[in-house]
Design a protein around this motif. Structure first.
Motif, PDB file in Angstrom:
ATOM      1  N   GLU A  10       5.816  -7.306  19.538  1.00 28.11           N
ATOM      2  CA  GLU A  10       4.731  -8.034  18.896  1.00 28.11           C
ATOM      3  C   GLU A  10       4.984  -8.055  17.398  1.00 28.11           C
ATOM      4  O   GLU A  10       5.765  -7.259  16.869  1.00 28.11           O
ATOM      5  N   ARG A  11       4.334  -8.972  16.710  1.00 31.06           N
ATOM      6  CA  ARG A  11       4.482  -9.069  15.261  1.00 31.06           C
ATOM      7  C   ARG A  11       3.172  -8.677  14.590  1.00 31.06           C
ATOM      8  O   ARG A  11       2.106  -9.130  14.982  1.00 31.06           O
ATOM      9  N   ILE A  12       3.294  -7.838  13.585  1.00 29.70           N
ATOM     10  CA  ILE A  12       2.148  -7.397  12.792  1.00 29.70           C
ATOM     11  C   ILE A  12       2.361  -7.878  11.359  1.00 29.70           C
ATOM     12  O   ILE A  12       3.442  -7.670  10.787  1.00 29.70           O
ATOM     13  N   THR A  13       1.360  -8.514  10.778  1.00 31.13           N
ATOM     14  CA  THR A  13       1.439  -8.989   9.403  1.00 31.13           C
ATOM     15  C   THR A  13       0.535  -8.137   8.528  1.00 31.13           C
ATOM     16  O   THR A  13      -0.657  -7.989   8.807  1.00 31.13           O
ATOM     17  N   LEU A  14       1.117  -7.553   7.492  1.00 30.30           N
ATOM     18  CA  LEU A  14       0.355  -6.777   6.516  1.00 30.30           C
ATOM     19  C   LEU A  14       0.259  -7.576   5.221  1.00 30.30           C
ATOM     20  O   LEU A  14       1.213  -8.254   4.827  1.00 30.30           O
ATOM     21  N   THR A  15      -0.885  -7.500   4.572  1.00 34.51           N
ATOM     22  CA  THR A  15      -1.082  -8.206   3.304  1.00 34.51           C
ATOM     23  C   THR A  15      -1.369  -7.199   2.195  1.00 34.51           C
ATOM     24  O   THR A  15      -1.943  -6.130   2.441  1.00 34.51           O
ATOM     25  N   PHE A  16      -0.996  -7.575   0.971  1.00 31.87           N
ATOM     26  CA  PHE A  16      -1.096  -6.668  -0.172  1.00 31.87           C
ATOM     27  C   PHE A  16      -1.638  -7.425  -1.379  1.00 31.87           C
ATOM     28  O   PHE A  16      -1.291  -8.593  -1.604  1.00 31.87           O
ATOM     29  N   GLU A  17      -2.434  -6.726  -2.166  1.00 31.75           N
ATOM     30  CA  GLU A  17      -3.021  -7.350  -3.353  1.00 31.75           C
ATOM     31  C   GLU A  17      -2.054  -7.382  -4.525  1.00 31.75           C
ATOM     32  O   GLU A  17      -2.088  -8.313  -5.328  1.00 31.75           O
ATOM     33  N   THR A  18      -1.208  -6.368  -4.644  1.00 33.34           N
ATOM     34  CA  THR A  18      -0.304  -6.269  -5.792  1.00 33.34           C
ATOM     35  C   THR A  18       1.115  -5.942  -5.332  1.00 33.34           C
ATOM     36  O   THR A  18       1.309  -5.325  -4.263  1.00 33.34           O
ATOM     37  N   PRO A  19       2.130  -6.324  -6.127  1.00 32.48           N
ATOM     38  CA  PRO A  19       3.502  -5.928  -5.792  1.00 32.48           C
ATOM     39  C   PRO A  19       3.675  -4.416  -5.750  1.00 32.48           C
ATOM     40  O   PRO A  19       4.448  -3.894  -4.933  1.00 32.48           O
ATOM     41  N   GLU A  20       2.962  -3.708  -6.614  1.00 30.02           N
ATOM     42  CA  GLU A  20       3.080  -2.244  -6.636  1.00 30.02           C
ATOM     43  C   GLU A  20       2.637  -1.633  -5.317  1.00 30.02           C
ATOM     44  O   GLU A  20       3.290  -0.716  -4.787  1.00 30.02           O
ATOM     45  N   ARG A  21       1.530  -2.152  -4.764  1.00 31.29           N
ATOM     46  CA  ARG A  21       1.044  -1.606  -3.486  1.00 31.29           C
ATOM     47  C   ARG A  21       1.995  -1.959  -2.351  1.00 31.29           C
ATOM     48  O   ARG A  21       2.206  -1.153  -1.444  1.00 31.29           O
ATOM     49  N   LEU A  22       2.573  -3.132  -2.400  1.00 31.39           N
ATOM     50  CA  LEU A  22       3.537  -3.537  -1.370  1.00 31.39           C
ATOM     51  C   LEU A  22       4.743  -2.608  -1.376  1.00 31.39           C
ATOM     52  O   LEU A  22       5.176  -2.130  -0.312  1.00 31.39           O
ATOM     53  N   LEU A  23       5.288  -2.341  -2.551  1.00 27.34           N
ATOM     54  CA  LEU A  23       6.467  -1.476  -2.633  1.00 27.34           C
ATOM     55  C   LEU A  23       6.138  -0.042  -2.237  1.00 27.34           C
ATOM     56  O   LEU A  23       6.955   0.645  -1.612  1.00 27.34           O
ATOM     57  N   ALA A  24       4.945   0.422  -2.583  1.00 26.60           N
ATOM     58  CA  ALA A  24       4.544   1.773  -2.194  1.00 26.60           C
ATOM     59  C   ALA A  24       4.475   1.896  -0.673  1.00 26.60           C
ATOM     60  O   ALA A  24       4.879   2.921  -0.101  1.00 26.60           O
ATOM     61  N   GLU A  25       3.978   0.854  -0.011  1.00 23.64           N
ATOM     62  CA  GLU A  25       3.906   0.870   1.455  1.00 23.64           C
ATOM     63  C   GLU A  25       5.302   0.931   2.062  1.00 23.64           C
ATOM     64  O   GLU A  25       5.545   1.683   3.016  1.00 23.64           O
ATOM     65  N   LEU A  26       6.232   0.156   1.514  1.00 23.93           N
ATOM     66  CA  LEU A  26       7.596   0.149   2.045  1.00 23.93           C
ATOM     67  C   LEU A  26       8.262   1.512   1.851  1.00 23.93           C
ATOM     68  O   LEU A  26       9.032   1.959   2.713  1.00 23.93           O
TER      69      LEU A  26
END
Length: 297
Positions: A204-220
């Motif tokens: 299955e595919r899960i899509t995550l959304t992020f408000e800022t680039p900083e939060r996206l990179l922290a999640e990764l």
């Protein structure tokens, strides 16, 4: 299709460093916990109630998921298995009931380490295989730990994971942000090669959304590291980071309220350990453990 012993774009040295990075003392990644929760729904269709089961890499796999599994199988003995014994012991301390609680003294026994060969009826491995430099060897170790008619439950990233980020990196002329993940059909072939039977694969595919680039990179960073053998060598500077942040902003989706979106393909696998059979050949060698299992039949 013959599966390779090692994913061709994965750097085994980087994979070993990531595996050795201490995870103790940190919460399990949110996405891993979510995937584990969805994987547990598949247990509703399995009638076997394990008397012993093993959780492979419980800290990274999901400590909340482990507690849910203990509630599902309250009388089962548990093995906490990790490449680093300290990780398994740390998970044991987090999961163990307080000394004044009866469950600490009356509950099922919890042990750390690799379970003896052929002892567990379920092996639970959430979000582990995609980061392994030797996935075939890892599958074989899981097969050895399982008892006959025991089952394996696992999940991992599939090839469509981070497709948006891969496109951004390619447009900038940068090396890929992650190694290439294995397709679920190849995992099915590798399960059979490792000795498993009746593999069932789905995704299955899960899509995550992020408000800022900083939060996206922290999640990764919580999910792992870039293990691509062609990744950037050395550290990047502030100018590169600013360029990356600007590029990530192009992932913003109007239908998501302007938030940046990343896709994750999740592969789920289930397979059984069948009864051993002697191969017909001019000369056949049978191990002592296999002979005992055959004689029990």
């Amino acid at each position: 299709m013959s599966a390779p012993e090692r994913p061709p774009s994965l750097d085994p040295i980087a994979a070993a460093r990531w595996a050795a990075l201490p995870a103790a003392g940190r919460a399990s990644p949110w996405l891993h916990e979510e995937v584990a929760s969805r994987m547990q729904d598949r247990l509703d269709f399995i009638k076997l109630q394990p008397q012993q089961w093993a959780h492979w890499e419980p800290v990274r796999g999901g400590l909340q998921a482990h507690q849910a599994l203990q509630k599902r199988y309250p009388q089962a003995q548990v093995w906490l298995t990790s490449a680093q014994q300290a990780e398994a012991e740390a998970a044991d301390k987090v999961l163990k009931a307080a000394w004044w609680q009866p469950a600490r003294w009356t509950g099922p026994r919890v042990q750390t380490g690799v379970p003896p060969e052929g002892t567990v009826q379920m092996l639970w491995a959430n979000m582990q295989l995609h980061a392994s430099a030797q996935p075939q060897a890892l599958l074989q170790s899981w097969h050895r730990a399982l008892a006959v008619d025991g089952f394996l439950m696992f999940s991992c990233f599939g090839p469509d994971t981070l497709r948006e980020l891969r496109t951004v990196y390619a447009q900038l002329g940068w090396p890929a942000p992650a190694h290439e993940f294995t397709d679920m059909h190849d995992w099915g072939d590798m399960l059979v090669q490792a000795g498993f039977a009746e593999p069932v694969m789905d995704m299955e595919r899960i899509t995550l959304t992020f408000e800022t680039p900083e939060r996206l990179l922290a999640e990764l960073r919580e999910l792992g590291r870039n293990l691509n053998i062609q990744r950037f060598a050395g550290l990047r500077g502030r100018q590169w980071l600013a360029q990356l942040h600007a590029a990530l902003l192009t992932l913003a989706q109007p239908q998501e309220g302007g938030r940046m979106a990343l896709s994750f393909e999740i592969v789920y696998g289930h397979a059984l350990k069948p009864k051993p059979r002697a191969k017909v050949a001019a000369e056949t060698e049978i191990g002592l453990a296999q002979m005992r299992q055959m004689l029990k039949r």
